[in-house]
Structure formats: C-alpha cells, structure tokens
Design a protein around this motif. Structure first.
Motif, mmCIF file in Angstrom:
data_model
loop_
_atom_site.group_PDB
_atom_site.id
_atom_site.type_symbol
_atom_site.label_atom_id
_atom_site.label_comp_id
_atom_site.label_asym_id
_atom_site.label_seq_id
_atom_site.Cartn_x
_atom_site.Cartn_y
_atom_site.Cartn_z
ATOM 1 N N GLY A 194 0.795 -1.221 0.000
ATOM 2 C CA GLY A 194 0.000 0.000 0.000
ATOM 3 C C GLY A 194 0.828 1.272 0.000
ATOM 4 N N ASP A 195 2.154 1.145 0.066
ATOM 5 C CA ASP A 195 3.009 2.326 -0.012
ATOM 6 C C ASP A 195 3.045 2.858 -1.436
ATOM 7 O OD1 ASP A 195 3.624 2.149 2.667
ATOM 8 O OD2 ASP A 195 5.621 1.286 2.364
ATOM 9 N N ASN A 216 0.463 6.626 0.498
ATOM 10 C CA ASN A 216 -0.155 5.306 0.341
ATOM 11 C C ASN A 216 -1.251 5.373 -0.709
ATOM 12 O OD1 ASN A 216 -2.778 5.892 1.804
ATOM 13 N ND2 ASN A 216 -1.279 6.409 3.370
#
Length: 161
Positions: free
Chosen positions: A76-77, A103
């Motif tokens: 999710g970064d 994110n």
C-alpha cells in the motif's frame, strides 16, 4: 484433406491460447496488476488536460515529465519520483512535483483508486507533510501494461515502462 484438418487444429489451438491468456489476465486482481506482486513503476502517458496547457513543459508528454515514475508497492506504499529532469533544466517550465511518499488504495468494488501523500523525500530522508489526497479517480481500465483513470470528464493514462 489432411492439410485442412491440420489448419483447423492449428487455428483452434491459437484461439484457445488467446482465450486462456485473456481469462488469465482477467483473473489477476487489480492489486496484482498495479504492483506486480511487489513494486511496479508507471509513467504518465496521456492526460486529457493537456489541451488546456499553454506551456509545452506542462503537458504529460513533455521532457520534464518523461522520467517521472509513479511507484506502487503491494503493502500500500506509494512513491512519486520526479526523476533527474526537473524545472531547473529549462527557462520557462511548469513545476515538476517533488519526490513524494504516501499510500494508495483501491476501493468501491475495485473501481476507484486513491493516492494520499503524507511526506516528501529530501534525498533519502522523509519530511512529513499534512496528508492530502493527490488522486481520487475511477479506475476505468487496468492491465499489466496500461492503467486508465477518469474523473469528471478527465482521462489520465499511465503505462508500465
């Protein structure tokens, strides 16, 4: 007759192979397509907003944007890299975004994407910033090679380099 049967068999196998490849890509999740199950870079290829830009450097296909990367990680970064070509390299240029971190998420039945920025990079050091949503758009199309986003009549297309 033998040639016709061989040709029919070959064409049938070819059609079956294409159909299986289409099904295989369709069964891959959007997260997997976006991140390649690790980390994946995307480059801006088209923006319908280009027609409103007076300066060539502001357009999505300009040299200043050509080395920018939108990087999505499986966890999710998100990272935006503005590359090595920046507004300092020309006299009259649009601003090249800073190197950003944050994110991403896919939501709304896998039909939309959001990118929230929470910092910028100064070298390897993350400078925290107030969270702001950089992108919230409909994920119109996503394959392993191309991503199309739309919102309020605007279209943005990214390609995997």
């Amino acid at each position: 007759m033998k040639v016709k049967i061989t040709n029919i068999a070959f064409i049938s196998l070819l059609i079956l192979s294409i159909a299986c490849n289409d099904e295989k890509e369709a069964s891959i999740s959007k997260k997997e397509l976006l991140t390649a199950n690790a980390s994946k870079s995307w480059k801006l290829n088209y923006s319908s907003n280009d027609k409103y830009e007076d300066l060539e450097s502001c357009k999505s296909t300009s040299e200043i944007n050509s080395d920018n990367e939108w990087i999505f990680n499986t966890n999710g970064d998100f990272r935006f890299s503005n590359g090595t070509i920046t507004e300092a390299d020309c006299e009259e240029c649009c601003s090249d975004l800073a190197n950003l971190v944050g994110n991403w998420s896919i939501f709304s039945n896998d039909d939309s994407i959001s990118i929230v920025v929470d910092g910028r990079l100064d070298g390897d050091v993350v400078i925290p910033e107030d969270d702001f949503e950089l992108i919230r758009m409909r994920l119109t199309s996503l394959t392993k090679d191309e991503m199309t986003l739309t919102a309020m009549g605007d279209t943005i297309i990214y390609v995997a380099p």
